[in-house]
Design a protein around this motif. Structure first.
Motif, short mmCIF file in Angstrom:
data_model
loop_
_atom_site.label_atom_id
_atom_site.label_comp_id
_atom_site.label_asym_id
_atom_site.label_seq_id
_atom_site.Cartn_x
_atom_site.Cartn_y
_atom_site.Cartn_z
N THR A 222 0.82 -1.49 -0.05
CA THR A 222 -0.02 0.14 -0.07
C THR A 222 0.60 1.07 -0.32
O THR A 222 1.51 1.22 0.94
CB THR A 222 -0.94 0.25 1.24
OG1 THR A 222 -1.61 -1.10 0.82
CG2 THR A 222 -2.29 1.32 1.24
N ASP A 252 -2.77 3.31 -4.37
CA ASP A 252 -2.92 2.72 -4.96
C ASP A 252 -4.73 2.38 -4.48
O ASP A 252 -4.75 2.54 -3.11
CB ASP A 252 -2.20 1.56 -4.56
CG ASP A 252 -2.45 0.89 -2.52
OD1 ASP A 252 -2.40 1.93 -2.10
OD2 ASP A 252 -1.97 -0.29 -2.48
N SER A 254 -7.87 -0.39 -4.72
CA SER A 254 -8.14 -2.28 -4.36
C SER A 254 -8.57 -2.57 -5.50
O SER A 254 -9.88 -2.37 -6.04
CB SER A 254 -9.43 -2.42 -3.79
OG SER A 254 -9.15 -2.38 -2.24
N GLY A 255 -7.10 -2.64 -6.48
CA GLY A 255 -7.32 -2.87 -7.94
C GLY A 255 -8.00 -1.80 -8.77
O GLY A 255 -8.23 -2.15 -10.65
N CYS A 256 -8.15 -0.74 -8.29
CA CYS A 256 -7.95 0.19 -9.26
C CYS A 256 -6.80 1.64 -8.98
O CYS A 256 -7.23 1.82 -7.51
CB CYS A 256 -8.92 1.25 -8.60
SG CYS A 256 -9.69 2.27 -9.99
N CYS A 285 -12.21 4.70 -11.19
CA CYS A 285 -12.43 3.77 -9.91
C CYS A 285 -14.31 4.15 -9.48
O CYS A 285 -15.08 4.30 -9.06
CB CYS A 285 -11.83 3.66 -8.45
SG CYS A 285 -9.63 3.90 -9.01
N ASN A 527 -15.89 -0.62 0.79
CA ASN A 527 -16.64 -1.48 -0.01
C ASN A 527 -18.36 -2.02 0.45
O ASN A 527 -18.37 -1.63 -0.20
CB ASN A 527 -15.72 -2.93 -0.63
CG ASN A 527 -14.57 -1.81 -0.40
OD1 ASN A 527 -14.35 -2.07 -1.23
ND2 ASN A 527 -13.20 -3.44 0.18
#
Length: 622
Positions: A222, A252, A254-256, A285, A527
């Motif tokens: 991270t 950064d 989570s995946g984006c 994102c 999330n």
């Protein structure tokens, strides 16, 4: 022999010419700023900013005050109802008060005031006597004074203090219960932080263009980075400090990869802060958030020359097609010049409760946060501040030249020292032409002829009053920082008003950019608050069959399809039918339509004719 004498005279003149040129006196005073009205005059004619008084002219004020520059080698603050006359060797104060920072000679009756790295205040009393107070450096009064060489005297505007680059290290952490779990378990990070502050351009000791970059990581995948370009300036009218910034944040996800443009502004006065900052997402994102945060900073307690600040920050978040309002409370605690502790807590309907904090350590790259050309290292030979002579501008020494004895107190006292007390009457100063020396923190009274009447150490109240009277509302002086340090050595830490006037608050605020905290400025939608795509698809599928079932419960009887075309009721008989083109056509070209009910047949918007705009009506074929 005659030729020889002529050549010798020519050689002597050539030898003396450079010395005479280098010893030219101060000849002009240029008005740089006028405050409290417009009553500033040159030879009794109203003057404006950038007007210049030359040798032999008078520069005076009414109810206004003026900042003047003497040949780019000294700055002066002329008080209200004051008058100075520029002469060949010095200027003469005929009435009022003037503060001078720099090597500028002053005539006191038949005596000349010379200086050494000095800021002094000279006043004319009602009885014609002079009152001289030295705020920094050293002043001498005698029969004659050596004029400094032009080539060795620096431009006074180049003598302002400047900020050095600063490197910082620290650690920050934040946690949130946005997932409904206990605080810190659902979301949070502990990061190592590094920062670099670089002054790009500085002018007049009160304008700064800078860059500030930070990086953070938990050393486990991270990371994030931020950079900003900012501009700060000091307003002498109300002693406020303003700043603007534009920056970029990237971190950064989570995946984006998240990114945003940051914009902000801050206004400070008396250590109160009023600002706003915001972020505009640049990424695509799904969990990005835009935000706008207001800030009110309240100084709650003084810690040295800084304050513990309580901040109240309402904010608005924008994401997932909705807006969310919330509030943040923070506390910033400076520990000396290098260590800062900060903590905050916030709440809103999207992120729920968030708490975070940071500890940072910052150090300058050039031996100190401030480079001041007006300072010199302390001499260890004397522990007394008035004997240490620790301040120096690097300017040439200006001394009153006299081979007679020097009169100066061995240690300043707050008690008034008169001629009868010191034995000066035995020296017969008016005849002996003794040199009088005043150091920082001392003041003296001279007769209209320049003869010393009394000399004493200024009290704390007197020193403070002079700073407020002469420097309040004026631009910062090149020696403002030095005067602040001398005050601290003589009397202890100045109060907030004096620190503001002397530029201490400016030097601290200028090197302290907006905090760039990962948990406070780089925000994302949790999330558990993101829309669930699978659930949305199931809901869509669940809703679609309901309509089919409803249709099946009330089936309509099977009906016969009717075919029709659209025909114009008038117009050109060669193009009576709608063909779907720009003109009508024959029946064989007409478009066929079907319906199960004659009442539902429609030709709206289906024109015919040679221009394709003639209205038509249904004509059934079966």
């Amino acid at each position: 022999m005659h030729v020889f004498r002529k050549l010798l005279a020519t050689a002597c003149a050539a030898t003396l010419l450079p010395a005479a040129a280098s010893a030219a006196s101060f000849n002009s005073a240029t008005i740089r700023r006028i405050i409290d009205g417009r009553e500033v005059f040159i030879d009794r004619r109203e003057a404006t900013v950038d007007d210049t008084a030359n040798r032999g002219q008078e520069l005076s004020t009414g109810s206004s005050r003026a900042e003047v520059m003497f040949d780019r080698r000294a700055l002066g603050f002329l008080g209200n109802n004051s008058l100075i006359r520029l002469g060949d060797d010095c200027f003469r104060l005929n009435r009022g008060q003037v503060l001078v920072n720099g090597p500028k000679n002053t005539c006191l009756g038949t005596k000349v005031l010379g200086i050494r790295g000095t800021t002094y205040v000279l006043s004319v009393q009602d009885d014609g006597s002079y009152q001289l107070a030295v705020l920094s450096g050293e002043a001498t009064v005698g029969d004659a004074v050596e004029t400094p060489a032009n080539k060795n005297t620096p431009d006074i505007l180049s003598m302002y203090p400047s900020l050095n680059p600063v490197i910082g290290f620290g650690s920050s952490a934040w946690g949130s219960n946005s997932s409904g779990d206990s605080l810190g378990e659902a979301a949070g990070l502990i990061l190592g932080d590094a920062s670099v502050f670089v002054p790009l351009s500085q002018s007049m000791g009160s304008n700064l263009l800078y860059s500030y970059s930070t990086a953070s990581s938990n050393f486990d995948g991270t990371w994030g980075a931020s950079t900003e370009l900012g501009y700060k300036w000091f307003n002498p009218d109300n002693r406020s400090i303003s700043s603007l910034l534009v920056g970029y944040d990237g971190w950064d996800g989570s995946g984006c990869f998240q990114s945003q443009v940051a914009l902000g502004g801050l206004w400070q006065k008396g250590r109160w802060q009023f600002g706003v900052t915001g972020g505009i997402p640049l990424d695509q994102c799904a969990n990005n958030l835009g935000f706008a945060i207001g800030q009110v900073g309240i100084p709650v307690a003084d810690v040295g020359d800084q304050s513990i600040t309580l901040s109240l920050s309402p904010y608005v978040l924008r994401g997932i097609g909705d807006s969310f309002g919330g509030g943040r409370v923070g506390l910033n605690v400076p520990i000396g010049d290098q260590v800062t502790l900060s903590t905050y807590g916030q709440y809103d309907a999207l992120l729920d409760t968030v708490v975070g904090g940071q500890i940072s350590y910052r150090f300058a790259t050039n031996g100190g946060f401030v480079s001041d050309p007006n300072r010199r290292p302390q001499r260890p030979s004397s522990p007394l501040p008035w004997q240490a002579s620790e301040f120096n501008t690097g300017r040439p020494v200006q001394l009153a030249l006299n081979r007679s004895r020097v009169t100066t107190p061995t240690q300043p006292s707050t008690n008034t020292t008169t001629i009868s007390d010191t034995g000066f009457n035995k020296l017969d100063i008016s005849k002996a032409g003794a040199i009088v020396v005043l150091k920082a923190g001392e003041e003296a009274i001279f007769s209209p002829d320049g003869v010393l009447l009394s000399q004493q150490m200024m009290s704390k109240e007197r020193f403070s009053k002079l700073i407020i009277e002469t420097m309040s509302g004026q631009n910062l002086l090149p020696e403002s920082n030095v005067i602040n340090l001398i005050y601290q050595q003589l009397y202890g830490l100045p109060n907030r008003t004096l620190l503001s006037i002397l530029g201490s608050d400016w030097l601290i605020a200028a090197r302290t950019p907006y905090p760039r905290l990962r948990g406070a400025n780089n925000l994302v939608v949790p999330n558990n608050k993101l829309p669930n795509e699978e659930e949305e698809e199931e809901e869509d599928r669940a809703e679609e069959p309901k309509e089919d079932i409803a249709d099946a419960e009330e089936p309509e009887p099977e009906s016969i399809a009717l075919t029709y075309v659209c025909r114009a009721t008038g117009g050109n008989p060669d193009f009576p039918y709608f063909t779907g083109g720009t003109t009508g056509g024959t029946l064989s070209d007409a478009i066929r339509f079907q319906t199960t009910s004659r009442s539902e047949a429609s030709c709206s918007g289906r024109g015919a004719g040679s221009d394709g705009v003639e209205p038509t009506s249904p004509q059934f074929l079966s």
